[in-house]
Design a protein around this motif. Structure first.
Motif, short mmCIF file in Angstrom:
data_model
loop_
_atom_site.label_atom_id
_atom_site.label_comp_id
_atom_site.label_asym_id
_atom_site.label_seq_id
_atom_site.Cartn_x
_atom_site.Cartn_y
_atom_site.Cartn_z
N SER A 1 0.65 -1.15 0.23
CA SER A 1 -0.09 -0.05 0.06
C SER A 1 0.86 1.26 0.07
O SER A 1 0.25 2.46 -0.23
N MET A 2 2.13 1.24 0.34
CA MET A 2 2.85 2.36 0.53
C MET A 2 3.76 2.37 -0.99
O MET A 2 4.76 3.30 -0.96
N SER A 3 3.64 1.63 -2.06
CA SER A 3 4.62 1.78 -3.11
C SER A 3 3.75 2.55 -4.08
O SER A 3 2.69 3.00 -3.89
N HIS A 4 4.49 2.88 -5.21
CA HIS A 4 3.96 4.13 -6.12
C HIS A 4 3.01 3.26 -7.00
O HIS A 4 2.66 1.73 -6.69
N ARG A 5 2.42 3.77 -7.86
CA ARG A 5 1.22 3.22 -8.56
C ARG A 5 1.82 1.97 -9.15
O ARG A 5 3.07 1.52 -9.72
N PRO A 6 0.89 0.95 -9.33
CA PRO A 6 1.40 -0.24 -9.76
C PRO A 6 1.58 -0.32 -11.32
O PRO A 6 1.21 0.46 -12.10
#
Length: 226
Positions: A39-44
């Motif tokens: 949930s803390m990553s950039h856009r998939p």
């Protein structure tokens, strides 16, 4: 990461679990893919092999990109993933980790110095992640002398690999399961920002992974844990 920050993050995850996001074009004849990411990553990244540009793609966000839950001491596939697999004709599931994952860094620090008290909800969500550290320690991937930065990078990959292994075991064999690490720090190669393939259907051998890729796919393959 503070405990208040984790509480807010968990609340957001619960809301997303109740209403998973959908991206891509809806086409009855196209395939469907799931992207499991932190949930803390950039856009998939939706164009990763084996996803085709015509497919409908759903994103599932979890704490640390973990694709499983603990049930009676056993790992089981995350409920949102199983729900979507049951409801959709899923052709592929992609697990994506990222090297700057604060959740994984926090996990390693908690393993080094366990907190005396866990706020409500955090302990149950960190439980599935703790087994990743235990497995990595047993395999000699990390130990108490490993620098935090190196431990985070290796544990991110371990989390992705464990998720791919579990999904490949428990989902229908018709579904291709691939795992990637978004290298934000340039630890897999010279330049940061690339996604490295680290596992496919439970296989982690870099030579075999490269052999599985189509000839027209220029996807980097790597591993920090072999």
């Amino acid at each position: 990461m503070t405990d208040d920050g984790l509480d807010s993050l968990l609340a957001g995850l619960d809301a997303q679990t109740r209403s998973p996001a959908e991206d891509g074009r809806v086409d009855a004849e196209s395939g469907t893919a799931l992207v499991v990411s932190c949930s803390m990553s950039h856009r998939p990244e939706l164009s990763l092999w084996p996803i085709d540009s015509s497919w409908t793609t759903h994103r599932v966000t979890t704490l640390g990109g973990v694709s499983w839950r603990s049930r009676d001491g056993q790992r089981v596939v995350d409920g949102t993933v199983t729900h979507l697999v049951d409801e959709r004709d899923v052709s592929a599931v992609i697990v994506v980790g990222h090297t700057q994952c604060e959740v994984i860094a926090d996990l390693y620090e908690r393993w080094l110095a366990p907190p005396t008290r866990e706020p409500a909800g955090i302990e149950s969500r960190f439980g599935p992640l703790e087994s990743v550290v235990d497995d990595a320690v047993e395999a000699g991937v990390v130990d108490r002398t490993t620098p935090l930065r190196s431990a985070r990078h290796r544990l991110v990959e371990c989390t992705v690999v464990r998720g791919v292994e579990l999904l490949a075991e428990q989902l229908p064999s018709t579904i291709t399961v691939a795992g990637y690490v978004h290298d934000q720090d340039g630890v897999y190669g010279t330049f940061p920002g690339k996604r490295y393939l680290v596992a496919v259907d439970g296989d982690t051998d870099t030579a075999e992974l490269a052999a599985r890729l189509p000839d027209d796919e220029s996807i980097p393959v790597g591993s920090l844990c072999q």
